[in-house]
Every structure is written in structure tokens, then in C-alpha cells.
Design a protein around this motif. Structure first.
Motif, PDB file in Angstrom:
ATOM      1  N   TRP A  80       0.721  -1.096  -0.002  1.00  0.00           N
ATOM      2  CA  TRP A  80      -0.008   0.244   0.036  1.00  0.00           C
ATOM      3  C   TRP A  80       0.862   1.318   0.021  1.00  0.00           C
ATOM      4  O   TRP A  80       0.719   2.194  -0.651  1.00  0.00           O
ATOM      5  CB  TRP A  80      -0.842   0.117   1.089  1.00  0.00           C
ATOM      6  CG  TRP A  80      -1.689   1.156   1.306  1.00  0.00           C
ATOM      7  CD1 TRP A  80      -1.807   2.105   2.474  1.00  0.00           C
ATOM      8  CD2 TRP A  80      -2.885   1.652   0.299  1.00  0.00           C
ATOM      9  NE1 TRP A  80      -2.765   3.003   2.096  1.00  0.00           N
ATOM     10  CE2 TRP A  80      -3.498   2.697   0.805  1.00  0.00           C
ATOM     11  CE3 TRP A  80      -3.168   1.223  -0.901  1.00  0.00           C
ATOM     12  CZ2 TRP A  80      -4.359   3.711   0.436  1.00  0.00           C
ATOM     13  CZ3 TRP A  80      -4.086   1.935  -1.631  1.00  0.00           C
ATOM     14  CH2 TRP A  80      -4.625   3.124  -1.064  1.00  0.00           C
ATOM     15  N   ALA A  81       2.110   1.034   0.463  1.00  0.00           N
ATOM     16  CA  ALA A  81       2.912   2.195   0.477  1.00  0.00           C
ATOM     17  C   ALA A  81       3.462   2.689  -0.550  1.00  0.00           C
ATOM     18  O   ALA A  81       4.210   3.785  -0.619  1.00  0.00           O
ATOM     19  CB  ALA A  81       3.943   1.747   1.832  1.00  0.00           C
ATOM     20  N   ALA A  83       1.526   2.250  -3.609  1.00  0.00           N
ATOM     21  CA  ALA A  83       0.430   1.973  -4.594  1.00  0.00           C
ATOM     22  C   ALA A  83       0.562   3.257  -5.552  1.00  0.00           C
ATOM     23  O   ALA A  83       0.744   4.498  -5.367  1.00  0.00           O
ATOM     24  CB  ALA A  83      -1.030   2.048  -4.001  1.00  0.00           C
ATOM     25  N   GLY A  84       0.122   2.961  -6.955  1.00  0.00           N
ATOM     26  CA  GLY A  84       0.373   3.934  -7.866  1.00  0.00           C
ATOM     27  C   GLY A  84       1.709   4.321  -8.538  1.00  0.00           C
ATOM     28  O   GLY A  84       1.732   5.213  -9.318  1.00  0.00           O
ATOM     29  N   LEU A  85       2.838   3.463  -7.970  1.00  0.00           N
ATOM     30  CA  LEU A  85       4.200   3.843  -8.391  1.00  0.00           C
ATOM     31  C   LEU A  85       4.760   2.652  -9.225  1.00  0.00           C
ATOM     32  O   LEU A  85       4.348   1.579  -9.039  1.00  0.00           O
ATOM     33  CB  LEU A  85       4.946   3.893  -7.282  1.00  0.00           C
ATOM     34  CG  LEU A  85       4.762   5.200  -6.310  1.00  0.00           C
ATOM     35  CD1 LEU A  85       5.702   5.324  -5.074  1.00  0.00           C
ATOM     36  CD2 LEU A  85       4.943   6.565  -6.928  1.00  0.00           C
ATOM     37  N   ALA A  86       5.403   2.999 -10.038  1.00  0.00           N
ATOM     38  CA  ALA A  86       6.370   2.261 -10.981  1.00  0.00           C
ATOM     39  C   ALA A  86       5.752   0.954 -11.450  1.00  0.00           C
ATOM     40  O   ALA A  86       5.975   0.066 -11.983  1.00  0.00           O
ATOM     41  CB  ALA A  86       7.309   1.454 -10.109  1.00  0.00           C
ATOM     42  N   LEU A 298      -6.930  -6.116 -12.755  1.00  0.00           N
ATOM     43  CA  LEU A 298      -6.226  -4.854 -13.101  1.00  0.00           C
ATOM     44  C   LEU A 298      -4.347  -5.196 -13.122  1.00  0.00           C
ATOM     45  O   LEU A 298      -3.800  -4.771 -13.861  1.00  0.00           O
ATOM     46  CB  LEU A 298      -6.517  -3.783 -11.992  1.00  0.00           C
ATOM     47  CG  LEU A 298      -7.433  -2.900 -12.460  1.00  0.00           C
ATOM     48  CD1 LEU A 298      -8.027  -1.911 -11.291  1.00  0.00           C
ATOM     49  CD2 LEU A 298      -7.068  -1.907 -13.775  1.00  0.00           C
ATOM     50  N   SER A 299      -4.130  -6.121 -11.985  1.00  0.00           N
ATOM     51  CA  SER A 299      -2.536  -6.166 -11.996  1.00  0.00           C
ATOM     52  C   SER A 299      -2.338  -7.377 -13.144  1.00  0.00           C
ATOM     53  O   SER A 299      -0.963  -7.185 -13.505  1.00  0.00           O
ATOM     54  CB  SER A 299      -2.223  -6.513 -10.675  1.00  0.00           C
ATOM     55  OG  SER A 299      -2.648  -8.131 -10.253  1.00  0.00           O
ATOM     56  N   ASN A 300      -2.889  -7.950 -13.434  1.00  0.00           N
ATOM     57  CA  ASN A 300      -2.821  -8.772 -14.736  1.00  0.00           C
ATOM     58  C   ASN A 300      -2.455  -8.204 -15.809  1.00  0.00           C
ATOM     59  O   ASN A 300      -1.588  -8.545 -16.610  1.00  0.00           O
ATOM     60  CB  ASN A 300      -4.143  -9.922 -14.933  1.00  0.00           C
ATOM     61  CG  ASN A 300      -4.256 -11.106 -13.776  1.00  0.00           C
ATOM     62  OD1 ASN A 300      -3.225 -11.164 -13.067  1.00  0.00           O
ATOM     63  ND2 ASN A 300      -5.237 -11.605 -14.117  1.00  0.00           N
ATOM     64  N   ILE A 326      -3.137  -5.170  -4.499  1.00  0.00           N
ATOM     65  CA  ILE A 326      -2.557  -3.905  -4.088  1.00  0.00           C
ATOM     66  C   ILE A 326      -0.729  -4.507  -3.962  1.00  0.00           C
ATOM     67  O   ILE A 326      -0.830  -5.549  -3.226  1.00  0.00           O
ATOM     68  CB  ILE A 326      -3.023  -3.396  -2.791  1.00  0.00           C
ATOM     69  CG1 ILE A 326      -4.453  -2.680  -3.048  1.00  0.00           C
ATOM     70  CG2 ILE A 326      -2.208  -2.335  -2.303  1.00  0.00           C
ATOM     71  CD1 ILE A 326      -5.076  -2.387  -1.961  1.00  0.00           C
ATOM     72  N   SER A 327       0.005  -3.719  -4.450  1.00  0.00           N
ATOM     73  CA  SER A 327      -0.125  -2.726  -5.295  1.00  0.00           C
ATOM     74  C   SER A 327       0.323  -2.739  -6.950  1.00  0.00           C
ATOM     75  O   SER A 327       0.367  -1.717  -7.669  1.00  0.00           O
ATOM     76  CB  SER A 327       1.053  -1.645  -4.902  1.00  0.00           C
ATOM     77  OG  SER A 327       2.490  -2.075  -5.164  1.00  0.00           O
ATOM     78  N   ALA A 328       0.430  -4.185  -7.106  1.00  0.00           N
ATOM     79  CA  ALA A 328       0.372  -4.366  -8.533  1.00  0.00           C
ATOM     80  C   ALA A 328      -0.778  -3.874  -9.207  1.00  0.00           C
ATOM     81  O   ALA A 328      -0.887  -3.773 -10.510  1.00  0.00           O
ATOM     82  CB  ALA A 328       0.793  -5.887  -8.927  1.00  0.00           C
ATOM     83  N   GLY A 329      -2.011  -3.929  -8.501  1.00  0.00           N
ATOM     84  CA  GLY A 329      -3.281  -3.186  -8.760  1.00  0.00           C
ATOM     85  C   GLY A 329      -3.169  -1.873  -8.195  1.00  0.00           C
ATOM     86  O   GLY A 329      -2.987  -1.796  -6.881  1.00  0.00           O
TER      87      GLY A 329
END
Length: 452
Positions: A80-81, A83-86, A298-300, A326-329
Motif C-alpha cells: 500500500w505504501a 500504490a500507484g508507483l512504478a 487490473l494487476s494482470n 495492491i500494489s500491482a493493482g
């Protein structure tokens, strides 16, 4: 006349079957002291008026509807720390440059508490009443996550991650050795079971090999034995990507599913994330053992190198639920993942390579409906975990979201009163945001509320 702890009156949506949503219009939902739905009463039933006359009834306001709480089958809590990166880098770089360095920080319990407290609160605000969590290799931080779930009222299934293979894991982030990994997993199981004795909604320990490449044979065997000894849930990743799928075949001469089964890691309480590269034999093994798939659409799309043939495995009787990963999604919302499940299924059916003729481009009969995606987020998740959750029906926990279509500044585009209840359901599933989730209840207790 029976007395109930709570009685709600309103219109609800719940899965009648994997393919069909049922509308319970203006029903009464009677909840006992244990937070379980004891009676569901339709208008016109003789008990309807009697119950109204003998109880203080919570009546939903105009524009409010009940949905079951969502069940997230795959969350990497420490991530979670980030999330939304990389999300635009290759998987290997994502893991070794970003994810593993982050997860190694969870030896710091103060840092872990900040992240986990925020994550659990955020998931509840997004309607997720039950979550299946990967924590980290750190036993104390993993226990802290279970305690935060207990205190905030979320039903948490938490796994201390095992990564003991020195050839596959970085030196700065792995279990000290196999013996330590197994001993700490057993201690973790006992401590979470003790915690659960005082938690109304339930917290559960989960045996958690990160995935086959991160674990030695001895660890995988020992984890299977621990799961059987203590009768606990099991989670891992299975045939997620080209690399992972091929690695296991080179190491064992078989697919992930068969290898996991050999180690005693498939069964009624097992949830395997992703599973994009299963074949028919693997799916039959999942159906036969009761092993579930945690589908993370989403992560897929970012990391799995393929689209899960969801409709095909559902038709085979494989239990499937949704996960955010989370966080690949990037999003904590299962609304977003339900939408993506429909999108991905349509892309699989239609195909994506326009250089091919239409009749060779896709995989026929692959698409799912929003009703089926809703099932995956609710009842499918409950069945995957073998718990009485995910439905608004007698014998199930009172885990609900109260959706408000008229939330201040966020009114859904419903005009003229012409929408049927079925059309309103579709609007909710496609347009709902956290601002529309007025209240969240878990096991008969309100755990989140939002003012207008």
C-alpha cells in the motif's frame, strides 16, 4: 415473537447464482446478536408487519441501497505504501528496485503500523469487509496487521510470508533459513488463533509461501504440513506469468498446480492468485480439490502476460473471487476491479491484434457480465474462503455497504425516475465511488460511515 439485535428495511442486491443478481425490494433483514442474518422477510409475509411493529427498524432513505460487503482475495498489505508507483517498469525491476526494498522496512513496527492502519481503513471505506492479506516475512509486523484488522472491525485473513530460498530472494529480505521460516509461521498461526478468540468478525492465520520460486522444497513441504495440522487457510501465487510458469516446469517438470498439490497446498481453504496459465488439467485439479482462484484483472494487465479465461474456468466449476493485488493493482476498490474483469473478458473474446482477421482474433465465449463480476466480488469470494459471507441471505454475516446514489456533489446520472431496479444496479456497479458508500457494516457492527 423473536427479538433481533438489528432490523434493516430497504432494497438490496445479492447474487442468486454466479450469473444472476437478485433484487430484494423493500425487504426486512433481521440480524442477531452474533451479527448473523437470522431472517430475511419479504413484503407480504405475515411476519413482515409483526417484525416492524415489535422492533426499531432502520429504514434506508430514498436513493439508498444495500450491497454485500466486498471480499478481496489478494492484497499485499505492505505494498500500500507504493500504490500507484512504478507500474510502467518490467516485473523484475518492479520487485527488486521497489517492492522488496519497501517490504524489508516492515521490521520497523512503527512504520508497519502507519501503513497497515491506513490500508485497513481505506479498504473499509471502499466497501471491503473481508480481505486476504499477504504481509511480509516479519512475524511481529504480520501479527500487528491481524491486530489492526481486529481493532478496526475488518475480517482479516493474514499470512506471514515465507521466502527462504537464498538463490531466489535478496539477502536483505528473506527468512533467515527454512527452520526459522517454519517455526515463525507456526508461532504466527498460534498467536492469531489466540487473538481470534476475542474478535467478533474473525481474524484468521494463513499459510503463505510467496510463490514456488521463493521457497525451498523443504519449506513448501513444511508449510503444507502446518496447514493440515492447524486446519488453516493457504494462499500463494500460481502460474501468474510466463517466467513463473516456466520456472516451475523447469524445476519440477510439472505445472504450479500439480507441484502445489504435491506439497499439500491445494484444498478447500486454498486461494491461489492469478492462475493465468492454468490448463484444463490444472483447472480440473482446482475444481476437484476445492482450490479457488483470486482473480486480479487490473494487476494482470500490468504484469501477468495474459488474460485469465475466467468464463471457461467458472463453467468448469472452479471457485473464483476478485482481488485488487495492491500494489500491482493500483486501486483499493473492488468496484474498479469488477469493471476491469468485464473489460478484460471482452478483450479476450474480441481479441486485440487487429492484424488478424476477426474470426481468428479472440477467444469465443469469454466475456462475462457485470452480474458475474458482482458475484466474484461477493458470494464468489465467500465461497472461495469457505466462510458464510458475501450474500444477503439467512445464515450469512451482516456484512453490508449502504450505497447512496444522491451523495452530495456525487449524484449518479439518474433522471426522471425511469430506471428499473436492475438498471440502478448496473449504474451502481459501473459508477459508484467511495463517496457513495454511506456506511459499511461487518458482522453486525458499523465500521465506517461518511456524512453527506
Amino acid at each position: 415473537m423473536k427479538t433481533y439485535a438489528l432490523v434493516f428495511q430497504g432494497t438490496a442486491y445479492t447474487s442468486k447464482s454466479p450469473k444472476e443478481v437478485e433484487v430484494l425490494e423493500n425487504y426486512l433483514f433481521c440480524v442477531n446478536d452474533d451479527g448473523m442474518i437470522e431472517m430475511v422477510i419479504a413484503p407480504g409475509d405475515p411476519a413482515y408487519r409483526a417484525t416492524q411493529n415489535t422492533h426499531e427498524v432502520r429504514r434506508l432513505a430514498e436513493g439508498q441501497y444495500l450491497l454485500p460487503g466486498f471480499i478481496d482475495l489478494h492484497v499485499h498489505a505492505p505494498q500500500w505504501a507504493q500504490a500507484g508507483l512504478a507500474l510502467d517498469v518490467p516485473l523484475y525491476e518492479w520487485l527488486h528496485t521497489h517492492t522488496f526494498p519497501l517490504e524489508s522496512k516492515f521490521s520497523d513496527l512503527e512504520f508497519a503500523a502507519d501503513v497497515y492502519d491506513d490500508l485497513v481503513g481505506t479498504l473499509l471505506a471502499n466497501g471491503t469487509t473481508t480481505a486476504l492479506y499477504f504481509a511480509t516475512v516479519h512475524k511481529e509486523a504480520s501479527l500487528l496487521l491481524a491486530e489492526i484488522c481486529a481493532n478496526k472491525g475488518q475480517r482479516g485473513l493474514v499470512g506471514k510470508v515465507v521466502m527462504d530460498d537464498p538463490e531466489q530472494n535478496p539477502e536483505y529480505y528473506r527468512d533467515a533459513d527454512t527452520k526459522t521460516a517454519l517455526a515463525e509461521t507456526e508461532q504466527f498461526i498460534r498467536e492469531v488463533k489466540q487473538l481470534a478468540e476475542s474478535v467478533k468478525q474473525g481474524v484468521y492465520p494463513v499459510v503463505t509461501p510467496r510463490f514456488i520460486p521463493s521457497c525451498t522444497d523443504e519449506a513448501l513441504q513444511g508449510l503444507g504440513e502446518l496447514a493440515a495440522r492447524y486446519d488453516v487457510h493457504i494462499q500463494s501465487h500460481c502460474s501468474e506469468s510466463d517466467w513463473a510458469h516456466e520456472y516451475v516446469q523447469k524445476r519440477f517438470g510439472k505445472h504450479d498446480a500439480a507441484a502445489l498439490h504435491d506439497f499439500g497446498l491445494l484444498g478447500q481453504k486454498s486461494v491461489m492468485a492469478h492462475c493465468n496459465f492454468l490448463d484444463d488439467e490444472d483447472a480440473d485439479l482446482f475444481a476437484r480439490t476445492g482450490t479457488a482462484i483470486g482473480h486480479c484483472p487490473l494487476s494482470n494487465a500490468y504484469f501477468a502476460n495474459g488474460v485469465l479465461p475466467l468464463a471457461r474456468w467458472m463453467d468448469k466449476g472452479v471457485e473464483i473471487g476478485l482481488g485488487t493485488d495492491i500494489s500491482a493493482g493500483y486501486t483499493p476498490s473492488l468496484f474498479d476491479n469488477a469493471r476491469q474483469a468485464v473489460i478484460s473478458s471482452r478483450m479476450l473474446e474480441d481479441g486485440v491484434d487487429t492484424a488478424l482477421p476477426a474470426d481468428r482474433r479472440g477467444v469465443p465465449e469469454s466475456r462475462i457480465t457485470i452480474d458475474e463480476a458482482f458475484y466474484l466480488a461477493t458470494a464468489g469470494g465467500g465461497e472461495s474462503l469457505s466462510l458464510p459471507i458475501g450474500r444477503l441471505a439467512e445464515g450469512y454475516a451482516w456484512d453490508v455497504q449502504i450505497i447512496d446514489l444522491t451523495a452530495g456533489g456525487m449524484k449518479l446520472p439518474v433522471f426522471g425516475g425511469g430506471d428499473s431496479k436492475r438498471e440502478l444496479f448496473q449504474r451502481i456497479m459501473y459508477l459508484c465511488r467511495p463517496e457513495h458508500i454511506r456506511e459499511v457494516w461487518v458482522q453486525g457492527e458499523m465500521v465506517h460511515s461518511r456524512s453527506r
